[in-house]
Design a protein around this motif. Structure first.
Motif, PDB file in Angstrom:
ATOM      1  N   UNK A  28      16.680  58.032  70.945  1.00  0.00           N
ATOM      2  CA  UNK A  28      15.517  58.276  70.088  1.00  0.00           C
ATOM      3  C   UNK A  28      14.482  59.076  70.843  1.00  0.00           C
ATOM      4  N   UNK A  29      14.049  60.175  70.279  1.00  0.00           N
ATOM      5  CA  UNK A  29      13.050  61.018  70.920  1.00  0.00           C
ATOM      6  C   UNK A  29      13.639  62.118  71.780  1.00  0.00           C
ATOM      7  N   UNK A  30      14.938  62.034  72.063  1.00  0.00           N
ATOM      8  CA  UNK A  30      15.588  63.076  72.862  1.00  0.00           C
ATOM      9  C   UNK A  30      15.928  64.264  71.988  1.00  0.00           C
ATOM     10  N   UNK A  31      16.202  65.382  72.643  1.00  0.00           N
ATOM     11  CA  UNK A  31      16.593  66.584  71.932  1.00  0.00           C
ATOM     12  C   UNK A  31      17.930  67.071  72.466  1.00  0.00           C
ATOM     13  N   UNK A  32      18.717  67.665  71.563  1.00  0.00           N
ATOM     14  CA  UNK A  32      20.013  68.184  71.968  1.00  0.00           C
ATOM     15  C   UNK A  32      20.118  69.639  71.542  1.00  0.00           C
TER      16      UNK A  32
END
Ligand SMILES: [Zn+2]
Length: 74
Positions: A28-32
């Motif tokens: 949650x909150x990460x970006x890919x």
């Protein structure tokens, strides 16, 4: 379900997934970012925050950064 490990490409922060926790909850909150390198070449980069994503993107920018130019302006 196998354990998954995600590492921020920019700062090296790690998130380890466990069998009873889905990656979507852990990340949650990460970006890919999916990088299409050509036929048969697809890479995923993970970032823990937008600042890390920006730092990574800036580092890949072929343009010479302003701070680099200003370094010679003394
Ligand atoms: Zn990071």
């Amino acid at each position: 379900m196998a354990q998954a490990q995600f590492i921020c490409r920019s700062c090296g922060k790690q998130v380890r997934g466990s069998a009873d926790e889905r990656p979507c909850e852990r990340l949650a909150g990460w970006l890919m970012v999916t990088e299409w390198g050509g036929p048969g070449s697809v890479g995923n980069c993970f970032f823990c925050c937008t600042d890390c994503l920006k730092a990574w993107a800036d580092a890949r920018d072929p343009q010479v950064p302003d701070v680099f130019i200003r370094a010679f302006d003394r």
